[in-house]
Write an enzyme that holds these catalytic residues in place. Structure first.
Site, PDB file in Angstrom:
ATOM      1  N   TYR A 363       1.158  16.411  11.424  1.00 15.61           N
ATOM      2  CA  TYR A 363       1.714  16.286  10.069  1.00 15.61           C
ATOM      3  C   TYR A 363       1.617  15.157   9.164  1.00 15.61           C
ATOM      4  CZ  TYR A 363       4.362  20.376  11.967  1.00 15.61           C
ATOM      5  OH  TYR A 363       4.674  21.670  12.688  1.00 15.61           O
ATOM      6  N   CYS A 390      -7.173   9.309  24.790  1.00 13.78           N
ATOM      7  CA  CYS A 390      -8.450   9.407  24.472  1.00 13.78           C
ATOM      8  C   CYS A 390      -8.845   9.962  23.006  1.00 13.78           C
ATOM      9  CB  CYS A 390      -9.573   9.629  25.444  1.00 13.78           C
ATOM     10  SG  CYS A 390      -9.513   8.711  26.919  1.00 13.78           S
ATOM     11  N   GLU A 391      -8.148   9.518  22.081  1.00 19.66           N
ATOM     12  CA  GLU A 391      -8.105   9.866  20.721  1.00 19.66           C
ATOM     13  C   GLU A 391      -7.875   9.059  19.693  1.00 19.66           C
ATOM     14  OE1 GLU A 391      -8.694  13.124  19.800  1.00 19.66           O
ATOM     15  OE2 GLU A 391      -8.950  14.144  21.627  1.00 19.66           O
ATOM     16  N   TYR A 420      11.289  18.310  17.392  1.00 18.82           N
ATOM     17  CA  TYR A 420       9.929  18.656  17.351  1.00 18.82           C
ATOM     18  C   TYR A 420       8.874  17.703  18.228  1.00 18.82           C
ATOM     19  CZ  TYR A 420      11.508  22.190  14.254  1.00 18.82           C
ATOM     20  OH  TYR A 420      12.378  23.195  13.469  1.00 18.82           O
TER      21      TYR A 420
END
Length: 462
Positions: A363, A390-391, A420
């Site tokens: 978001y 790994c991002e 959330y």
């Protein structure tokens, strides 16, 4: 102990240019009352939650860990119940965070519970929630979930499609019961929020459209089925909304539908559910509406509109989730590595990340954090708190200021992570999901156990 009042600043949604990072706060050790749990404080420079030193929490329960202040949750639930009064109904939206302990807390404070899957319904029932206080939502309820809800005798079922009306009637007839039904209406009101959190415009999956006439037809079909009891209408325009005008506009449109129902069928709706989505402060600059402000605006508008349309005033229901659990919870991380990119920012890597808080990536959410395990007089450095996945998009806090003497092993606390975060948590890169710990009056206990690698291996049956 020290607390710092909520400073003035731009409203939520104001965007700073990429080359204009936010200004550092006057005091890096300060805790904004708008963001942190009401029981949060500093003692000897160390953050305490529910009267407990965060170093002790990290030592006993490990990191990352979500720490929920029980007294804070209960006080916010009471505020909603008291603000809307005995003639209205407040239901906690379990999708924000669902656990037996939290559902017990909110129902003990006078709230009902909204669930949207059979799993959430099972948790509520196992927590001892009165089925009459449960409402079942969902745009594609499975047949087994409808059957489960009918058998349990839940208080309301919100229908979301023509197929679902028929399915519900079938299972109600089999069970010999007559469930109370709310028809979910898509009002066309645009919520000023992220695209994926707006739920009332026509181009999305939820509800019956007002503009197409589908909502009128859905009511006709429910009224034509003797095994269903038409209770009223439901509207939910989105999440993390700061401007209550959207709720009022949606309510006006729903009440206009109520007037058409009365004219066509001679039936007055007994209930009007305006959903949830009330915004909270994630950073000190956010200016979230107070519960009393929400109450006054919605009640006055519903009363005036019903009078203008010649309708009896229905019971008003709202469904806060984030507003109750969001500010009550803090996530503790341990700093692992620190990478300084000259002239840009410092990357601070922690032992969690997008597997325990996907909201920043999903978001573009904003958070605030502090050095929690000690105070510091070092100058501020512009930092980005990132996870260990790994991002490149594995970001927990996009931009914040932390002390320049931050070091591996320090504890960071990220505020307002109750809603959330654990609910959307995953096992990406095979990381076990963190536990949730409740604190109150100097005592701590696990309410959701931390997963282990053994838990993950038990599911891998290959």
């Amino acid at each position: 102990m020290s607390r710092v009042a909520h400073p003035a600043g731009p409203r939520h949604g104001d965007v700073l240019p990429a080359d204009h990072p936010p200004a550092p706060p006057a005091d890096l050790n300060a805790l904004s009352e708008a963001v942190w749990p009401r029981g949060a404080a500093r003692q000897g420079g160390v953050l305490t939650l529910g009267g407990i030193d965060v170093r002790d929490l990290a030592s006993e329960f490990g990191t990352p860990v979500l720490v929920t202040d029980e007294a804070d949750v209960r006080s916010r639930a009471r505020e909603y119940a008291e603000a809307f009064g005995a003639d209205a109904h407040v239901a906690y939206a379990a999708k924000a965070f669902c656990s037996r302990a939290v559902l017990r807390w909110v129902t003990e404070e006078g709230l009902g519970v909204d669930v949207c899957t059979g799993g959430e319904l099972a948790v509520a029932l196992s927590a001892g929630v009165d089925p009459a206080l449960i409402t079942l939502h969902g745009n594609n309820k499975l047949a087994a979930e409808i059957e489960q809800a009918v058998a349990a005798g839940v208080g309301h079922i919100v229908v979301d499609s023509f197929e679902e009306i028929a399915r519900l009637a079938y299972y109600a007839d089999l069970a010999g019961t007559r469930p109370r039904v709310l028809v979910r209406v898509t009002t066309g009101v645009e919520a000023h929020t992220h695209e994926f959190m707006a739920t009332a415009h026509d181009d999305q999956k939820f509800g019956f459209s007002l503009s197409s006439g589908a909502a009128d037809e859905a009511v006709r079909r429910v009224l034509a089925l003797p095994v269903l009891e038409f209770a009223g209408l439901h509207s939910h325009i989105g999440s993390q909304i700061f401007d209550t005008g959207g709720f009022e506009a949606a309510a006006r449109r729903v009440l206009e539908l109520a007037a058409r129902i009365h004219a066509e069928h001679g039936v007055a709706i007994s209930e009007l559910d305006l959903g949830g989505g009330f915004g909270i402060a994630y950073t000190p600059d956010d200016d979230a509406p107070e519960v009393k402000t929400i109450t006054a605006g919605l009640r006055a508008m519903v009363t005036a509109q019903c009078a203008a349309l010649g309708l009896p005033e229905p019971r008003l229901t709202i469904e806060p989730g984030r507003g109750i659990i969001g500010p009550s919870t803090v996530t503790l991380y341990e700093v692992g590595t620190i990478k300084n990119v000259d002239g840009i920012r410092t990357y601070v890597s922690v032992d969690g990340g997008m597997s325990d808080n996907i909201r920043t990536a999903l978001y573009d959410a904003e958070y605030t954090c502090v050095l929690a395990s000690r105070s510091s007089d070092a100058p501020p450095m512009l930092a980005r708190v990132v996870g260990r996945h790994c991002e490149s998009g594995d970001i927990v806090v996009k931009d914040c200021h932390l002390p320049a003497d931050l070091a591996p092993g320090d504890l960071l606390a990220v505020a307002a992570t109750g809603a959330y975060c654990r609910s959307l948590a995953s096992n990406y890169n095979h990381l076990p999901r963190p536990g949730v710990v409740a604190v109150r009056d100097g005592a701590a206990r696990a309410i959701v156990r931390r997963e282990t690698l053994d838990d993950l291996m038990r599911l891998d049956v290959g």
